[in-house]
Motif scaffolding. Structure first.
Motif, mmCIF file in Angstrom:
data_model
loop_
_atom_site.group_PDB
_atom_site.id
_atom_site.type_symbol
_atom_site.label_atom_id
_atom_site.label_comp_id
_atom_site.label_asym_id
_atom_site.label_seq_id
_atom_site.Cartn_x
_atom_site.Cartn_y
_atom_site.Cartn_z
ATOM 1 N N UNK A 16 -28.423 30.420 -7.487
ATOM 2 C CA UNK A 16 -28.172 29.039 -7.066
ATOM 3 C C UNK A 16 -29.418 28.197 -7.305
ATOM 4 N N UNK A 17 -29.177 26.978 -7.729
ATOM 5 C CA UNK A 17 -30.276 26.037 -7.976
ATOM 6 C C UNK A 17 -29.851 24.666 -7.455
ATOM 7 N N UNK A 18 -30.840 23.874 -7.102
ATOM 8 C CA UNK A 18 -30.544 22.515 -6.670
ATOM 9 C C UNK A 18 -31.022 21.566 -7.756
ATOM 10 N N UNK A 19 -30.107 20.733 -8.231
ATOM 11 C CA UNK A 19 -30.424 19.775 -9.278
ATOM 12 C C UNK A 19 -30.258 18.362 -8.781
ATOM 13 N N UNK A 20 -30.456 17.408 -9.665
ATOM 14 C CA UNK A 20 -30.376 16.008 -9.243
ATOM 15 C C UNK A 20 -28.947 15.596 -8.877
ATOM 16 N N UNK A 21 -27.937 16.380 -9.270
ATOM 17 C CA UNK A 21 -26.550 16.066 -8.928
ATOM 18 C C UNK A 21 -25.987 17.010 -7.874
ATOM 19 N N UNK A 22 -26.843 17.796 -7.231
ATOM 20 C CA UNK A 22 -26.395 18.726 -6.201
ATOM 21 C C UNK A 22 -26.638 20.169 -6.608
ATOM 22 N N UNK A 23 -25.990 21.059 -5.900
ATOM 23 C CA UNK A 23 -26.181 22.490 -6.119
ATOM 24 C C UNK A 23 -25.332 22.950 -7.304
ATOM 25 N N UNK A 24 -25.916 23.805 -8.113
ATOM 26 C CA UNK A 24 -25.199 24.438 -9.210
ATOM 27 C C UNK A 24 -25.733 25.854 -9.351
ATOM 28 N N UNK A 25 -25.150 26.607 -10.237
ATOM 29 C CA UNK A 25 -25.558 27.980 -10.468
ATOM 30 C C UNK A 25 -26.039 28.085 -11.904
ATOM 31 N N UNK A 26 -27.234 28.630 -12.075
ATOM 32 C CA UNK A 26 -27.806 28.765 -13.399
ATOM 33 C C UNK A 26 -28.279 30.183 -13.653
ATOM 34 N N UNK A 27 -28.532 30.477 -14.885
ATOM 35 C CA UNK A 27 -28.975 31.808 -15.294
ATOM 36 C C UNK A 27 -30.405 32.063 -14.820
ATOM 37 N N UNK A 28 -30.655 33.288 -14.416
ATOM 38 C CA UNK A 28 -31.995 33.695 -13.972
ATOM 39 C C UNK A 28 -32.997 33.689 -15.129
ATOM 40 N N UNK A 29 -32.514 33.649 -16.357
ATOM 41 C CA UNK A 29 -33.385 33.660 -17.541
ATOM 42 C C UNK A 29 -33.726 32.252 -18.042
ATOM 43 N N UNK A 31 -35.914 29.134 -18.694
ATOM 44 C CA UNK A 31 -35.330 28.185 -19.633
ATOM 45 C C UNK A 31 -34.816 28.809 -20.930
ATOM 46 N N UNK A 32 -35.018 30.135 -21.104
ATOM 47 C CA UNK A 32 -34.519 30.789 -22.326
ATOM 48 C C UNK A 32 -33.005 30.651 -22.427
ATOM 49 N N UNK A 33 -32.296 30.800 -21.314
ATOM 50 C CA UNK A 33 -30.837 30.685 -21.304
ATOM 51 C C UNK A 33 -30.465 29.531 -20.379
ATOM 52 N N UNK A 34 -29.631 28.639 -20.840
ATOM 53 C CA UNK A 34 -29.258 27.461 -20.070
ATOM 54 C C UNK A 34 -27.823 27.521 -19.543
ATOM 55 N N UNK A 35 -27.282 28.722 -19.444
ATOM 56 C CA UNK A 35 -25.912 28.887 -18.958
ATOM 57 C C UNK A 35 -25.819 28.464 -17.487
ATOM 58 N N UNK A 36 -24.789 27.721 -17.154
ATOM 59 C CA UNK A 36 -24.569 27.274 -15.775
ATOM 60 C C UNK A 36 -23.104 27.448 -15.403
#
Length: 183
Positions: A16-29, A31-36
């Protein structure tokens, strides 16, 4: 054992990550992988992979004063195994995911659609196995008095585990989109 949902694009896993548009889920890798993915999509992937645990414990019925078993699932308790960002405070349980509630109500007759005069609405809830009195949702799921330390503080809910429910209902993702919101 820590549970993970593997990234669709690489060998990482989702966090889980918090971004400017709220919470989303991103890859642990990153910035190599930008999958969300969205939080409901993560919850869906988790339930499809691991199922959803159903817990049961005794509660004293407010009407007949006999002990009755009440049941619930705690989605964020389960998701905390993926990331500590998920908190019990969000309290998604019985009455929140309709396709899961239907599965439970077919196996456990004391769980059924009930009408509350207090809220003037019907919802899936526990009823007393002796007198069928509505046990309510708020004090059973959101504030489970008898198990609060085990749930929120000690994380020792295994002793209340009734079964792991496998959900294959096509409505699961749609149901999760309606109730899972961390923004």
């Amino acid at each position: 054992m820590t549970k993970e949902i593997e990234c669709r694009n690489c060998g990482g896993h989702y966090v889980a990550r918090e971004g400017k548009y709220g919470v989303f889920v991103g890859c642990s890798e990153f910035p190599r992988c930008k999958s969300t993915m969205s939080v409901p999509e993560l919850a869906h992937a988790f339930i499809m992979k691991y199922g959803l645990n159903l817990y049961g414990w005794k509660k004293n019925c407010w009407k007949c004063k006999q002990d009755t078993i009440v049941y619930s699932y705690f989605l964020y308790y389960e998701l905390e195994e993926i990331d500590h960002f998920f908190s019990i405070e969000h309290g998604i349980g019985l009455g929140d995911i309709p396709c899961v509630d239907i599965i439970i109500s077919t196996k456990y007759p004391s769980v059924k659609m009930s009408y509350s005069k207090t809220t003037r609405s019907s919802y899936m809830a526990n009823t007393c196995e002796h007198c069928q009195a509505l046990q309510g949702k708020n004090h059973v799921v959101n504030d489970p008095h008898g198990i609060i330390i085990d749930l929120w503080h000690d994380h020792t809910m295994d002793k209340y585990l009734v079964e792991n429910i496998q959900v294959t209902d096509a409505n699961l993702l749609a149901d999760l989109k309606k109730c899972v919101d961390l923004s």
